[in-house]
Scaffold this motif. Structure first.
Motif, PDB file in Angstrom:
ATOM      1  N   THR A 283       0.846  -1.193   0.000  1.00 32.83           N
ATOM      2  CA  THR A 283       0.000   0.000   0.000  1.00 32.83           C
ATOM      3  C   THR A 283       0.879   1.239   0.000  1.00 32.83           C
ATOM      4  N   VAL A 284       0.257   2.390  -0.217  1.00 30.36           N
ATOM      5  CA  VAL A 284       0.914   3.687  -0.117  1.00 30.36           C
ATOM      6  C   VAL A 284       0.093   4.494   0.877  1.00 30.36           C
ATOM      7  N   VAL A 285       0.738   4.911   1.995  1.00 30.65           N
ATOM      8  CA  VAL A 285       0.036   5.623   3.058  1.00 30.65           C
ATOM      9  C   VAL A 285       0.887   6.811   3.506  1.00 30.65           C
ATOM     10  N   SER A 286       0.261   7.988   3.660  1.00 25.84           N
ATOM     11  CA  SER A 286       0.975   9.177   4.138  1.00 25.84           C
ATOM     12  C   SER A 286       1.499   8.980   5.542  1.00 25.84           C
ATOM     13  N   SER A 287       2.718   9.449   5.767  1.00 26.12           N
ATOM     14  CA  SER A 287       3.277   9.440   7.126  1.00 26.12           C
ATOM     15  C   SER A 287       2.635  10.530   7.967  1.00 26.12           C
ATOM     16  N   GLU A 288       2.228  11.619   7.312  1.00 26.60           N
ATOM     17  CA  GLU A 288       1.614  12.760   8.005  1.00 26.60           C
ATOM     18  C   GLU A 288       0.268  13.060   7.361  1.00 26.60           C
ATOM     19  N   GLY A 289      -0.755  13.113   8.148  1.00 24.82           N
ATOM     20  CA  GLY A 289      -2.068  13.465   7.615  1.00 24.82           C
ATOM     21  C   GLY A 289      -2.689  12.363   6.790  1.00 24.82           C
ATOM     22  N   LYS A 290      -3.665  12.749   5.961  1.00 25.99           N
ATOM     23  CA  LYS A 290      -4.418  11.775   5.168  1.00 25.99           C
ATOM     24  C   LYS A 290      -4.260  12.027   3.672  1.00 25.99           C
ATOM     25  N   THR A 291      -3.122  12.570   3.262  1.00 25.22           N
ATOM     26  CA  THR A 291      -2.927  12.893   1.855  1.00 25.22           C
ATOM     27  C   THR A 291      -3.006  11.662   0.971  1.00 25.22           C
TER      28      THR A 291
ATOM     29  N   GLY B 146       5.384  20.940  -1.229  1.00 24.87           N
ATOM     30  CA  GLY B 146       5.716  20.404   0.089  1.00 24.87           C
ATOM     31  C   GLY B 146       6.413  19.061  -0.045  1.00 24.87           C
ATOM     32  N   THR B 147       6.755  18.490   1.100  1.00 30.52           N
ATOM     33  CA  THR B 147       7.372  17.166   1.147  1.00 30.52           C
ATOM     34  C   THR B 147       6.353  16.199   1.723  1.00 30.52           C
ATOM     35  N   TYR B 148       6.144  15.128   1.022  1.00 28.38           N
ATOM     36  CA  TYR B 148       5.122  14.153   1.386  1.00 28.38           C
ATOM     37  C   TYR B 148       5.762  12.788   1.654  1.00 28.38           C
TER      38      TYR B 148
ATOM     39  N   ALA C 160       9.478   6.217   1.798  1.00 34.68           N
ATOM     40  CA  ALA C 160       9.963   7.054   0.698  1.00 34.68           C
ATOM     41  C   ALA C 160       9.275   8.409   0.816  1.00 34.68           C
ATOM     42  N   LYS C 161       9.516   9.309  -0.171  1.00 39.11           N
ATOM     43  CA  LYS C 161       8.839  10.606  -0.135  1.00 39.11           C
ATOM     44  C   LYS C 161       8.725  11.193  -1.536  1.00 39.11           C
ATOM     45  N   VAL C 162       7.729  12.049  -1.678  1.00 39.87           N
ATOM     46  CA  VAL C 162       7.533  12.842  -2.880  1.00 39.87           C
ATOM     47  C   VAL C 162       7.737  14.290  -2.473  1.00 39.87           C
TER      48      VAL C 162
END
Length: 120
Positions: free
Chosen positions: A73-81, A101-103, A115-117
């Protein structure tokens, strides 16, 4: 009569095997959100996201493709993006990043996969 039964059985077996062959190769194109573009793509393979950091312009659509043999899965580390459904092999998830921003994100099944976008 016996010959006719053998022929009918052979035909039924052939039809069944062709149907199973097609079914075993069919994959559902999962969770494409906001249309998918392969310009910005992150591959999931060998329990990792590649690239680990992807930089894109605001408004870009990023597509994750699971090329691993196990679900991810792909899940945001911060918030619900970001929050994808479980993706099996060859399934995709897309998301359009509208704000800079950094996601950071991770796999909800394998939390050590991170990882991050970066959106500019």
């Amino acid at each position: 009569m016996k010959k006719a039964l053998v022929s009918a059985s052979a035909a039924a077996l052939l039809v069944l095997s062709l149907g199973l062959s097609k079914a075993s190769h069919a994959r559902v194109a999962a969770g494409d959100q906001n249309g998918s573009s392969d310009k910005y793509q992150i591959k999931i393979d060998n329990f990792s996201f590649a690239p680990a950091t992807l930089t894109v312009p605001a408004g870009a659509t990023v597509t994750w493709v699971n090329q691993d043999d196990v679900p991810h899965t792909v899940v945001s580390s911060e918030g619900k993006t970001l929050k994808s459904r479980v993706m099996d092999t060859d399934e995709k998830f897309s998301y359009t990043f509208t704000k800079p921003g950094t996601y950071p994100y991770y796999c909800g099944i394998h939390p050590k996969m991170t990882a991050k976008v970066v959106v500019e």
